[in-house]
Design a protein around this motif. Structure first.
Motif, PDB file in Angstrom:
ATOM      1  N   GLU A  77      -3.267  -7.145   7.509  1.00  0.00           N
ATOM      2  CA  GLU A  77      -3.853  -8.468   7.350  1.00  0.00           C
ATOM      3  C   GLU A  77      -2.911  -9.605   7.742  1.00  0.00           C
ATOM      4  O   GLU A  77      -2.771 -10.609   7.044  1.00  0.00           O
ATOM      5  N   VAL A  78      -2.233  -9.437   8.874  1.00  0.00           N
ATOM      6  CA  VAL A  78      -1.430 -10.512   9.453  1.00  0.00           C
ATOM      7  C   VAL A  78      -1.729 -10.561  10.950  1.00  0.00           C
ATOM      8  O   VAL A  78      -2.169  -9.566  11.535  1.00  0.00           O
ATOM      9  N   PRO A  79      -1.509 -11.709  11.608  1.00  0.00           N
ATOM     10  CA  PRO A  79      -1.813 -11.797  13.036  1.00  0.00           C
ATOM     11  C   PRO A  79      -0.788 -11.074  13.901  1.00  0.00           C
ATOM     12  O   PRO A  79       0.390 -10.972  13.541  1.00  0.00           O
ATOM     13  N   ALA A  80      -1.238 -10.564  15.034  1.00  0.00           N
ATOM     14  CA  ALA A  80      -0.349 -10.013  16.054  1.00  0.00           C
ATOM     15  C   ALA A  80      -0.203 -11.051  17.156  1.00  0.00           C
ATOM     16  O   ALA A  80      -1.205 -11.479  17.747  1.00  0.00           O
ATOM     17  N   VAL A  81       1.016 -11.478  17.411  1.00  0.00           N
ATOM     18  CA  VAL A  81       1.248 -12.543  18.380  1.00  0.00           C
ATOM     19  C   VAL A  81       2.397 -12.156  19.303  1.00  0.00           C
ATOM     20  O   VAL A  81       3.368 -11.531  18.878  1.00  0.00           O
ATOM     21  N   PRO A  82       2.319 -12.521  20.592  1.00  0.00           N
ATOM     22  CA  PRO A  82       3.441 -12.265  21.500  1.00  0.00           C
ATOM     23  C   PRO A  82       4.566 -13.252  21.230  1.00  0.00           C
ATOM     24  O   PRO A  82       4.375 -14.464  21.309  1.00  0.00           O
ATOM     25  N   LEU A  83       5.732 -12.757  20.899  1.00  0.00           N
ATOM     26  CA  LEU A  83       6.882 -13.609  20.622  1.00  0.00           C
ATOM     27  C   LEU A  83       8.058 -13.318  21.540  1.00  0.00           C
ATOM     28  O   LEU A  83       9.085 -14.008  21.473  1.00  0.00           O
ATOM     29  N   LEU A  84       7.910 -12.292  22.395  1.00  0.00           N
ATOM     30  CA  LEU A  84       9.004 -11.867  23.259  1.00  0.00           C
ATOM     31  C   LEU A  84       8.490 -11.568  24.661  1.00  0.00           C
ATOM     32  O   LEU A  84       7.338 -11.180  24.842  1.00  0.00           O
ATOM     33  N   ARG A  85       9.363 -11.735  25.638  1.00  0.00           N
ATOM     34  CA  ARG A  85       9.090 -11.208  26.972  1.00  0.00           C
ATOM     35  C   ARG A  85      10.366 -10.573  27.518  1.00  0.00           C
ATOM     36  O   ARG A  85      11.479 -11.000  27.166  1.00  0.00           O
ATOM     37  N   GLY A  92      12.702 -15.261  24.038  1.00  0.00           N
ATOM     38  CA  GLY A  92      11.632 -15.603  23.125  1.00  0.00           C
ATOM     39  C   GLY A  92      10.517 -16.389  23.779  1.00  0.00           C
ATOM     40  O   GLY A  92      10.685 -17.031  24.818  1.00  0.00           O
ATOM     41  N   ILE A  93       9.336 -16.322  23.152  1.00  0.00           N
ATOM     42  CA  ILE A  93       8.174 -17.117  23.541  1.00  0.00           C
ATOM     43  C   ILE A  93       7.846 -18.022  22.362  1.00  0.00           C
ATOM     44  O   ILE A  93       7.324 -17.568  21.345  1.00  0.00           O
ATOM     45  N   GLY A  94       8.171 -19.297  22.453  1.00  0.00           N
ATOM     46  CA  GLY A  94       7.884 -20.214  21.362  1.00  0.00           C
ATOM     47  C   GLY A  94       8.776 -19.970  20.165  1.00  0.00           C
ATOM     48  O   GLY A  94       9.772 -19.244  20.223  1.00  0.00           O
ATOM     49  N   ARG A  95       8.417 -20.583  19.055  1.00  0.00           N
ATOM     50  CA  ARG A  95       9.188 -20.455  17.810  1.00  0.00           C
ATOM     51  C   ARG A  95       8.529 -19.428  16.901  1.00  0.00           C
ATOM     52  O   ARG A  95       7.359 -19.568  16.540  1.00  0.00           O
ATOM     53  N   PRO A  96       9.265 -18.410  16.488  1.00  0.00           N
ATOM     54  CA  PRO A  96       8.687 -17.390  15.608  1.00  0.00           C
ATOM     55  C   PRO A  96       8.549 -17.896  14.183  1.00  0.00           C
ATOM     56  O   PRO A  96       9.251 -18.832  13.774  1.00  0.00           O
ATOM     57  N   PRO A  97       7.675 -17.269  13.385  1.00  0.00           N
ATOM     58  CA  PRO A  97       7.612 -17.593  11.957  1.00  0.00           C
ATOM     59  C   PRO A  97       8.823 -17.031  11.226  1.00  0.00           C
ATOM     60  O   PRO A  97       9.667 -16.353  11.823  1.00  0.00           O
ATOM     61  N   ALA A  98       8.906 -17.287   9.937  1.00  0.00           N
ATOM     62  CA  ALA A  98      10.094 -16.898   9.167  1.00  0.00           C
ATOM     63  C   ALA A  98      10.265 -15.388   9.093  1.00  0.00           C
ATOM     64  O   ALA A  98      11.379 -14.871   9.244  1.00  0.00           O
ATOM     65  N   ARG A  99       9.183 -14.660   8.865  1.00  0.00           N
ATOM     66  CA  ARG A  99       9.267 -13.210   8.663  1.00  0.00           C
ATOM     67  C   ARG A  99       8.442 -12.502   9.736  1.00  0.00           C
ATOM     68  O   ARG A  99       7.223 -12.652   9.794  1.00  0.00           O
ATOM     69  N   VAL A 100       9.125 -11.709  10.549  1.00  0.00           N
ATOM     70  CA  VAL A 100       8.481 -11.064  11.688  1.00  0.00           C
ATOM     71  C   VAL A 100       8.584  -9.550  11.535  1.00  0.00           C
ATOM     72  O   VAL A 100       9.666  -9.015  11.244  1.00  0.00           O
ATOM     73  N   LEU A 101       7.472  -8.867  11.734  1.00  0.00           N
ATOM     74  CA  LEU A 101       7.466  -7.406  11.776  1.00  0.00           C
ATOM     75  C   LEU A 101       7.386  -6.986  13.240  1.00  0.00           C
ATOM     76  O   LEU A 101       6.384  -7.220  13.920  1.00  0.00           O
TER      77      LEU A 101
END
Length: 276
Positions: free
Chosen positions: A141-149, A175-184
């Motif tokens: 129940e969390v979003p999947a977002v691209p944060l890396l290339r 990185g792609i943009g600013r990540p949130p505090a806690r990343v899985l």
């Protein structure tokens, strides 16, 4: 709407042997190597007793790592089918076990993945780590977002040792943009952790406070015994933890937050024990 009809006309085959029932036929299910306590509290590597860290831990940029299975037997073959043979439903099946092994106290703000290079993506047609992350995200129940290339391709890592892998991975990701505090962070297999560690460093430099790692399987130097390569005593016995394909009873989840990690009140993970 065509999915159920396709499944009837072309039923999925066992991801382990390629001929039995989906997702793992009974003989393959009996040879799965599930990981469960006692283990390293930080990385989930098998251990004779609970420890806070071990020689198999990934780089320090990764706060915690988990995987539901040892990279052996039917799971190894399933992941190879996902990566090299286009068996995309394997990602959906493995994501159930990945969600099951993840600690409910460690609540990420987003799920992301270790990206493939453009060359490998073009050759395979899809990114297996992205497929795993996209399948996992709704289960926790969390979003999947691209944060890396990936901006470079150091080539195959299989024949490189840990130090050589770490050296090869410097500057490979951005990185792609600013990540949130806690990343899985999600990947298919944890070996030395050099690739995931490089990704985690980029995420931390971009503003993340903590990066966790979840893979479908892991290799561990302590995981084998004897010349024939059978699973060693440090692996839990088959069927000793809850999961989609494990034939025996359940064991309550026992992992706790590592030292220095905050404990959060979380939504319960989706625990599916029926067929996918």
């Amino acid at each position: 709407m065509l999915g159920p009809l396709v499944d009837v006309l072309f039923p999925k085959r066992c991801a382990g042997c390629g001929s039995g029932s989906w997702p793992f036929c009974p003989p393959c299910a009996s040879r799965l190597v599930p990981l469960a306590p006692p283990w390293c509290d930080r990385c989930g590597a098998p251990a004779p007793a609970s420890v806070q860290g071990c020689r198999d831990c990934p780089p320090s940029a990764i706060s915690r790592a988990r995987a539901p299975f040892g990279f052996d037997g039917p799971v190894r073959r399933a992941i190879h089918r996902l990566k090299f043979a286009g068996w995309r439903p394997v990602a959906d099946a493995l994501s159930v076990a990945m969600a099951d092994v993840w600690d409910a106290a460690a609540v990420p703000d987003a799920v992301t993945w270790v990206p493939l290079s453009r060359r490998r993506l073009a050759a395979r047609g899809y990114d297996q780590a992205r497929a795993l992350a996209r399948a996992l995200a709704p289960r926790i129940e969390v979003p999947a977002v691209p944060l890396l290339r990936r901006v470079a391709d150091p080539g195959p890592q299989a024949r490189r040792g840990g130090r050589a892998r770490r050296d090869a991975m410097r500057g490979v990701f951005e990185g792609i943009g600013r990540p949130p505090a806690r990343v899985l962070l999600v990947d298919d297999v944890l070996t030395t952790g050099a690739t995931a560690g490089a990704c985690a460093e980029v995420l931390l430099d971009a503003g993340a406070a903590r990066v966790w790692l979840l893979t479908a399987a892991r290799s561990a130097r302590s995981a084998r015994s004897g010349p024939s390569g059978e699973p060693g005593d440090l692996y839990s016995s088959p069927g000793s933890r809850p999961g989609l394909w494990l034939p025996r009873g359940e064991v309550p989840r026992q992992s706790m937050p590592a030292a220095g990690e905050a404990t959060h009140v979380s939504r319960p993970l989706v625990g599916e024990h029926g067929a996918v």
